[in-house]
Structure formats: C-alpha cells, structure tokens
Scaffold this active site. Structure first.
Site, PDB file in Angstrom:
ATOM      1  CD  GLU A 127      -2.868  -1.157   2.401  1.00  0.00           C
ATOM      2  OE1 GLU A 127      -4.055  -1.437   2.204  1.00  0.00           O
ATOM      3  OE2 GLU A 127      -2.407  -0.934   3.531  1.00  0.00           O
ATOM      4  CB  CYS A 140       2.985   7.216   3.502  1.00  0.00           C
ATOM      5  SG  CYS A 140       3.513   5.981   4.690  1.00  0.00           S
ATOM      6  CB  CYS A 147       7.270  -5.388   8.070  1.00  0.00           C
ATOM      7  SG  CYS A 147       8.624  -4.585   8.980  1.00  0.00           S
ATOM      8  CB  CYS A 151       6.652  -3.620  15.881  1.00  0.00           C
ATOM      9  SG  CYS A 151       8.354  -3.244  15.403  1.00  0.00           S
ATOM     10  CB  CYS A 154       3.312  -2.183  13.441  1.00  0.00           C
ATOM     11  SG  CYS A 154       3.359  -1.734  11.701  1.00  0.00           S
ATOM     12  CB  CYS A 388       1.735   5.595  11.542  1.00  0.00           C
ATOM     13  SG  CYS A 388       2.595   6.923  10.787  1.00  0.00           S
TER      14      CYS A 388
END
Ligand code: SAH
Length: 396
Positions: A127, A140, A147, A151, A154, A388
């Site tokens: 995205e 962004c 990923c 974390c 996230c 975010c």
C-alpha cells in the site's frame, strides 16, 4: 499524582511468531524470492545507456523513454510518438514493464487522502498513502511486501515479511501517485496563488516494511528520486524521510552516503525493558546504541533527526519515560533532535489504545520543559486504515 499502571505489550487475536529460543522472530530473509522484471527505474543513467546499447539501440532512446516515464508519468507506447513505430510496443514493454496494478483505492470524505492498494507482479500486495497538506503533497511509500520486524502494535508486522521490493517498485509508487495528481484525482485545497502542475513533494518511508532491511534497493530508489528530470524525479533529499526501527549498522552506512535525507528513528520507549517487547529488534541493538547511531547521523549530515514515539495508554506514556527520553537525548547534545509523538492508531486484534489527551499533553510538556522540541504528529488517514501502523494490504 496517582501512580499509573504499567500495561505490558500483549497481543490478542493473533499470535506473535517466535524463534527457536522463544524470542519474537526477526525476519531478514525473504520468504518469496520472485524477482520483479527489471525496469528502467532500477538502473542508473549510465546503466540505461548500456541497456539501450545491448539492445542495439542508440543511447538516446533510453533518455526518451525515461522522459515519458519520469516527466509524463506514462508507460503507454501509444503516447510515445517520438519512438519509431516498428517494435515500439515491445521496446516499451521491456523498458517499462507494468510493476504495480491498482487493486483498490480508498479516499477520505474530503478527498485530501488516498490509500492505494497495489498488486505486484507475483501477487504480493503493498500500500501507499497520498496526503495533501497546505503547501506540500506527501506520499507514504512501502519498501517491502510485509515486514519482518514483528512489532506487536503495527498491523504490517503481524503478517511477517513476504519479500523486498525492487527499486523500481518503490519509485513506481511515486510515479503512479504523480499520475493521479496530474489527473486531478487528489482532492483538498491547493495552495493559494500556486500555478502549474502539482506532484508529490515529500516522501516518507513509513509505509509497509523496514527500509533499512532492504538497503541497496532503498538507496537505488532514493538516487532515482533525486536524479534531475528527465532521468529521475528531481526531488529534494531533505524532503525524503527514511524511518527505521533502529538497524544500527545500516544507520551508519546511511550516514556515510552523505545525503541530506531526513532520518527518523522509531523509538517508542526510552528503556530497554519495555523496548525489548515493543520493538523486537531491540534485542540486537539497544536504546543507547540506536540513539548513538542517530546522533552520528546528525553529525555526518547536519540533518536534525526525528524520534518517533507512538503513545500507548499506560504502556509507554508515563511522565517518567518522557523525562528519561529527554535525559537520554540531552546527554547527546542540544539541537540535534526533535520528538514526534503520535497517538497510537488502532490495529486489528490489539488490546491497547492511544494515550488519553491528558497523558499526551503531559508527555509533550515534560519533553518541552527539558528543552526537547516536540511536535504531535497527526493521525491522517485513520478512517481509511491508512495511518501509521495500519497498512496490512488486505483485499477485503
Ligand atoms: N519500519 C519502519 C517504517 C514503517 S512504520 C519503522 O518502523 O520506522 C512508520 C512509523 O509508524 C514508525 O514510526 C512506526 O513505529 C509507526 N507505527 C507503527 N504502528 C503504529 C501504530 N499502530 N500507531 C502509530 N504509529 C505506528
């Protein structure tokens, strides 16, 4: 003041992957190794001329095709009437293979924010989020499909790493956004008295992925962004922000590039005890090492560093943590850093929430009282899960 509780990071509704020793799994290697086709945006200007030569073409053909792509944002051979008709479609297909296919786009009610969902050649999804602000347009971008940094707060980390994106896949997100802007698809108010075509002015590597875990492709992409038009996008390094969980050796490498790129460290906790749980890579490089590397980045480039800090209720938003953070930053000098707290954005399955207004204000107050410039970041795009930490690239 009453003592606030200490909530510990714990996920609900999903299982954090662990390695053999029981620690949160860190993935640096790709699960899927399908390489996207090579595109002109993967190559340096010299390599493009070489490429044309190998195809038996005059070197200027590469420049002509680059001009179409980087200044007119087109990969459509029909529009490239300056190329010989014979073999044009095949040549353009070779130079500018389609890398991103739009699957869906979500737009906020006022139209000033668009989240694009892209499918890559192998079906991997990523995205990017396009945002208009007064006087600038920010994109962004993603640097990896998924990923590997795991974390727990996230959304991107929950699915793990699929693969690194190629330099051209990174750059094409900007080209596609510029095309949408040129077509008048990004709403919101334009700066008064501004004229001429608009385009993306600022890039933040805060989409999916850990940019420094895909270092070489990241740097190739950045160099193409900086290359003046028509060979690149002619962007300014200061307007490009690389955000990282804190891969210390890669931060050092980035400082040595001596490019005035803006650097952001996602810290989220000033103490190793909590950061070990919030940012699993902290098991490799501790808070102090990450802060030392950030300070060296400032020394090498003169660029003021940003510290990102998602404020999570009763987890990392205690006044003593603001003070510890200020102390650690001040110990490393004055004027080299600022803090960007951001209220936590909700992600699926997480039990934690954003800090209260009062705790947020207190946190900011304590940092500022200690002489640390602090700006609360907005949660733009939250209504379309484009803020975010919310990028999960699901099609439903
Ligand atoms: N991997 C890089 C870049 C992607 S994340 C990094 O971590 O820096 C971009 C920013 O969003 C980081 O500062 C990240 O910590 C933050 N973030 C992640 N999840 C979030 C959430 N749920 N709410 C607010 N910010 C979040």
């Amino acid at each position: 003041m009453t003592d606030r509780p200490q909530v510990r990071p714990k996920a609900e509704g999903w299982q954090q992957q662990k390695d053999a020793s029981g620690k949160p799994l860190l993935q640096f290697t790709e699960v899927k190794k399908s390489k996207p086709p090579v595109h002109l945006a993967d190559l340096s200007v010299a390599e493009r001329a070489e490429w044309a030569k190998e195809l038996g073409l005059p070197g200027f053909r590469a420049k002509q095709i680059s001009t179409h792509y980087f200044t007119h944002y087109t990969s459509d051979p029909e529009q490239m009437t300056d190329l010989p008709q014979a073999g044009r479609a095949e040549l353009v297909q070779k130079a500018l293979p389609k890398l991103l296919t739009e699957v869906r786009r979500l737009t906020t009610d006022n139209g000033d924010t668009i989240k694009f969902l892209w499918k890559l050649h192998d079906g991997a999804l990523v995205e990017s989020v396009l945002m208009r602000y007064p006087g600038r347009i920010t994109l962004c971008v993603s640097s990896q499909a998924g990923c590997g940094m795991n974390c727990p707060f996230c959304a991107t980390g929950q699915a793990g790493l699929t693969r690194n994106m190629s330099a051209a896949e990174i750059v094409d997100q900007i080209v596609q956004a510029n095309k949408a802007i040129a077509n008048g698809e990004l709403g919101g108010k334009r700066k008064e008295n501004s004229e001429g075509p608009e385009r993306v002015s600022n890039i933040v590597f805060m989409g999916m992925g850990e940019p420094l875990a895909n270092y070489n492709k990241l740097m190739t992409a950045i160099r193409t962004m900086l290359e003046p038009q028509p060979d690149g996008l002619g962007m300014s390094a200061r307007n490009i922000t690389v955000s990282t969980v804190g891969l210390v050796p890669a931060i050092k490498k980035l400082s040595e590039e001596k490019l005035p790129v803006t650097f952001a460290l996602s810290l989220h906790a000033p103490d190793d005890e909590l950061r070990d749980e919030l940012i699993p890579v902290n098991s490799r490089w501790k808070v102090d090492e990450a802060l030392d590397a950030a300070r060296s980045y400032f020394d090498a480039t003169g660029r003021r560093v940003s510290i990102e800090y998602a404020l999570i209720k009763d987890m990392n938003d205690h006044p003593w943590r603001a003070e510890l953070l200020a102390k650690k930053l001040n110990e490393r000098g004055k004027g080299w850093v600022h803090v960007n707290p951001i209220p936590l954005n909700p992600t699926p399955g997480s039990i934690w929430t954003a800090s209260t207004k009062q705790a947020t204000n207190e946190f900011i107050y304590r940092l500022e009282a200690a002489g640390i410039p602090t700006t609360l970041r907005d949660t733009r795009g939250k209504e379309i899960d484009g803020a975010c930490g919310q990028l999960a690239a699901a099609t439903d």
